[in-house]
Design a protein around this motif. Structure first.
Motif, PDB file in Angstrom:
ATOM      1  N   LYS A   1      -1.327   7.080 -10.406  1.00 20.17           N
ATOM      2  CA  LYS A   1      -2.722   6.726 -10.205  1.00 20.17           C
ATOM      3  C   LYS A   1      -3.006   5.331 -10.745  1.00 20.17           C
ATOM      4  CE  LYS A   1      -4.215  11.560 -10.511  1.00 20.17           C
ATOM      5  NZ  LYS A   1      -5.109  12.522 -11.188  1.00 20.17           N
ATOM      6  N   ASN A   2      -3.641   4.519  -9.928  1.00 20.25           N
ATOM      7  CA  ASN A   2      -4.051   3.172 -10.324  1.00 20.25           C
ATOM      8  C   ASN A   2      -5.466   2.939  -9.812  1.00 20.25           C
ATOM      9  OD1 ASN A   2      -4.199   0.528 -11.159  1.00 20.25           O
ATOM     10  ND2 ASN A   2      -2.808  -0.264  -9.578  1.00 20.25           N
ATOM     11  N   GLY A   3      -6.433   3.487 -10.555  1.00 23.21           N
ATOM     12  CA  GLY A   3      -7.825   3.381 -10.126  1.00 23.21           C
ATOM     13  C   GLY A   3      -8.057   4.150  -8.845  1.00 23.21           C
ATOM     14  N   THR A   4      -8.558   3.441  -7.826  1.00 19.79           N
ATOM     15  CA  THR A   4      -8.852   4.071  -6.531  1.00 19.79           C
ATOM     16  C   THR A   4      -7.643   4.070  -5.597  1.00 19.79           C
ATOM     17  OG1 THR A   4      -9.707   1.967  -5.673  1.00 19.79           O
ATOM     18  CG2 THR A   4     -11.298   3.485  -6.670  1.00 19.79           C
ATOM     19  N   LYS A   5      -6.483   3.662  -6.109  1.00 22.31           N
ATOM     20  CA  LYS A   5      -5.256   3.671  -5.308  1.00 22.31           C
ATOM     21  C   LYS A   5      -4.256   4.628  -5.937  1.00 22.31           C
ATOM     22  CE  LYS A   5      -1.439   0.677  -3.804  1.00 22.31           C
ATOM     23  NZ  LYS A   5      -0.894  -0.707  -3.828  1.00 22.31           N
ATOM     24  N   TRP A   6      -3.823   5.604  -5.146  1.00 17.59           N
ATOM     25  CA  TRP A   6      -2.811   6.545  -5.584  1.00 17.59           C
ATOM     26  C   TRP A   6      -1.545   6.354  -4.759  1.00 17.59           C
ATOM     27  CZ3 TRP A   6      -5.293  12.117  -6.206  1.00 17.59           C
ATOM     28  CH2 TRP A   6      -6.238  12.070  -7.225  1.00 17.59           C
ATOM     29  N   THR A   7      -0.398   6.458  -5.425  1.00 15.32           N
ATOM     30  CA  THR A   7       0.889   6.498  -4.742  1.00 15.32           C
ATOM     31  C   THR A   7       1.454   7.902  -4.930  1.00 15.32           C
ATOM     32  OG1 THR A   7       1.287   4.143  -5.154  1.00 15.32           O
ATOM     33  CG2 THR A   7       3.193   5.504  -4.562  1.00 15.32           C
ATOM     34  N   VAL A   8       1.635   8.597  -3.825  1.00 17.79           N
ATOM     35  CA  VAL A   8       2.069   9.993  -3.863  1.00 17.79           C
ATOM     36  C   VAL A   8       3.454  10.102  -3.241  1.00 17.79           C
ATOM     37  CG1 VAL A   8       1.511  12.365  -3.226  1.00 17.79           C
ATOM     38  CG2 VAL A   8      -0.337  10.715  -3.620  1.00 17.79           C
ATOM     39  N   LYS A   9       4.399  10.683  -3.988  1.00 19.14           N
ATOM     40  CA  LYS A   9       5.764  10.877  -3.491  1.00 19.14           C
ATOM     41  C   LYS A   9       6.009  12.370  -3.278  1.00 19.14           C
ATOM     42  CE  LYS A   9       7.765   6.762  -5.666  1.00 19.14           C
ATOM     43  NZ  LYS A   9       8.065   6.062  -4.403  1.00 19.14           N
ATOM     44  N   VAL A  10       6.432  12.709  -2.072  1.00 21.23           N
ATOM     45  CA  VAL A  10       6.709  14.091  -1.699  1.00 21.23           C
ATOM     46  C   VAL A  10       8.156  14.177  -1.231  1.00 21.23           C
ATOM     47  CG1 VAL A  10       6.070  16.003  -0.189  1.00 21.23           C
ATOM     48  CG2 VAL A  10       4.310  14.409  -0.994  1.00 21.23           C
ATOM     49  N   MET A  11       8.880  15.186  -1.697  1.00 19.84           N
ATOM     50  CA  MET A  11      10.285  15.339  -1.329  1.00 19.84           C
ATOM     51  C   MET A  11      10.480  16.581  -0.475  1.00 19.84           C
ATOM     52  SD  MET A  11      12.072  14.302  -4.969  1.00 19.84           S
ATOM     53  CE  MET A  11      13.704  14.102  -4.246  1.00 19.84           C
TER      54      MET A  11
ATOM     55  N   ILE B   1      14.824  13.891   1.587  1.00 18.56           N
ATOM     56  CA  ILE B   1      13.954  12.822   2.078  1.00 18.56           C
ATOM     57  C   ILE B   1      12.797  12.656   1.105  1.00 18.56           C
ATOM     58  CG2 ILE B   1      12.391  12.094   3.930  1.00 18.56           C
ATOM     59  CD1 ILE B   1      14.112  13.712   5.865  1.00 18.56           C
ATOM     60  N   THR B   2      12.507  11.413   0.732  1.00 16.56           N
ATOM     61  CA  THR B   2      11.344  11.110  -0.102  1.00 16.56           C
ATOM     62  C   THR B   2      10.304  10.394   0.757  1.00 16.56           C
ATOM     63  OG1 THR B   2      12.700  10.891  -2.088  1.00 16.56           O
ATOM     64  CG2 THR B   2      10.496   9.922  -2.156  1.00 16.56           C
ATOM     65  N   ILE B   3       9.116  11.001   0.856  1.00 14.00           N
ATOM     66  CA  ILE B   3       8.004  10.426   1.619  1.00 14.00           C
ATOM     67  C   ILE B   3       7.013   9.844   0.621  1.00 14.00           C
ATOM     68  CG2 ILE B   3       6.281  10.855   3.421  1.00 14.00           C
ATOM     69  CD1 ILE B   3       7.794  13.581   3.861  1.00 14.00           C
ATOM     70  N   THR B   4       6.632   8.584   0.826  1.00 11.30           N
ATOM     71  CA  THR B   4       5.702   7.909  -0.078  1.00 11.30           C
ATOM     72  C   THR B   4       4.418   7.566   0.667  1.00 11.30           C
ATOM     73  OG1 THR B   4       7.544   6.959  -1.332  1.00 11.30           O
ATOM     74  CG2 THR B   4       5.372   5.945  -1.625  1.00 11.30           C
ATOM     75  N   TYR B   5       3.296   8.109   0.176  1.00  9.10           N
ATOM     76  CA  TYR B   5       1.980   7.850   0.758  1.00  9.10           C
ATOM     77  C   TYR B   5       1.192   6.922  -0.169  1.00  9.10           C
ATOM     78  CZ  TYR B   5       2.809  12.117   3.522  1.00  9.10           C
ATOM     79  OH  TYR B   5       3.334  13.081   4.360  1.00  9.10           O
ATOM     80  N   THR B   6       0.464   5.983   0.426  1.00  7.96           N
ATOM     81  CA  THR B   6      -0.506   5.179  -0.315  1.00  7.96           C
ATOM     82  C   THR B   6      -1.893   5.683   0.037  1.00  7.96           C
ATOM     83  OG1 THR B   6       0.930   3.236  -0.300  1.00  7.96           O
ATOM     84  CG2 THR B   6      -1.404   2.866  -0.757  1.00  7.96           C
ATOM     85  N   LEU B   7      -2.611   6.182  -0.969  1.00  7.77           N
ATOM     86  CA  LEU B   7      -3.908   6.833  -0.777  1.00  7.77           C
ATOM     87  C   LEU B   7      -4.995   5.960  -1.385  1.00  7.77           C
ATOM     88  CD1 LEU B   7      -4.829   9.598   0.374  1.00  7.77           C
ATOM     89  CD2 LEU B   7      -4.720  10.499  -1.947  1.00  7.77           C
ATOM     90  N   ILE B   8      -6.053   5.678  -0.607  1.00  5.46           N
ATOM     91  CA  ILE B   8      -7.144   4.823  -1.059  1.00  5.46           C
ATOM     92  C   ILE B   8      -8.449   5.615  -1.046  1.00  5.46           C
ATOM     93  CG2 ILE B   8      -8.508   2.750  -0.609  1.00  5.46           C
ATOM     94  CD1 ILE B   8      -5.731   2.142  -1.610  1.00  5.46           C
TER      95      ILE B   8
END
Length: 211
Positions: free
Chosen positions: A121-131, A95-102
């Motif tokens: 990382k895109n400035g103040t927005k992070w996309t984090v993928k956890v498996m 399972i891949t879980i994708t979080y959008t972090l602001i």
């Protein structure tokens, strides 16, 4: 001597200044640093890793959160999704879980890190993928009802109608739209004039997802 630090709150490297009682500033031959490491953030959610086959890769996930913000800084999870590696039945799925972090106003992303997964990382927005590897999809139960048929003896094996609706139908559960599943009807040694049992066998690339 004085061993206090001034304005050393951000992550990074700093000079360490030492003063003797004479109050004359003294620097050694080599610089001495203090290093402040980024604070770790912990991401989590309420995820249901098991489901019955429904022809999709979607995983039910709610209750997303992030812990570890310092000094009441605003850091939030604004979205979370989760998917299996594919939609097919398997007891050992990834399972891949994708979080959008602001990061909110005043929260510097450079002062933080995450303790698991991969980060875009895109400035103040992070996309984090956890498996995680505890996913499971089980077979979808389907009940097939086969109708009776009639034929006239001609010395050859009986020819059975195969059409869904006329010869057989799904009376509980469903075959999902787009799935490659067929039901083949047969009656063993149905040649002589008597009654035979009709059986149905599911076939096709997606037949293994049904029970």
């Amino acid at each position: 001597t004085s061993d206090s630090f001034v304005n050393a709150s951000q992550s990074g490297r700093y000079w360490y200044k030492a003063e003797y009682e004479s109050h004359n500033t003294v620097y050694g031959a080599n610089p001495v640093f203090i290093k402040i490491d980024p604070a770790p953030l912990t991401l989590g959610s309420d995820l249901t890793p098991q489901k019955v086959y429904d022809s999709t890769k979607d995983v039910e996930v709610t209750g997303e959160y992030v812990d570890g913000a310092r000094n009441d800084e605003s850091i939030s999870v604004t979205a979370v999704t989760a998917v299996y590696d594919d939609e097919n039945v398997d007891p050992d799925k990834t399972i891949t879980i994708t979080y959008t972090l602001i990061f909110g106003e005043g929260a510097d992303p450079d002062n933080y890190t995450v303790n698991t997964g991969t980060v875009e990382k895109n400035g103040t927005k992070w996309t984090v993928k956890v498996m995680q590897d505890d996913g499971e999809i089980t077979k979808a139960p389907v009940t097939i009802t086969i109708g009776s048929q009639n034929d006239v003896y001609d010395g050859r094996p009986a020819e059975l109608a195969q059409e869904e609706g006329a010869a057989w139908s799904v009376t509980d559960g469903q075959f999902y739209k787009g799935d490659a599943v067929a039901v083949e009807l047969s009656a063993e040694n149905a040649v002589d004039a008597k009654t035979y049992t009709i059986t149905g066998t599911a076939s096709g690339n997606d037949a293994g997802n049904y029970d």
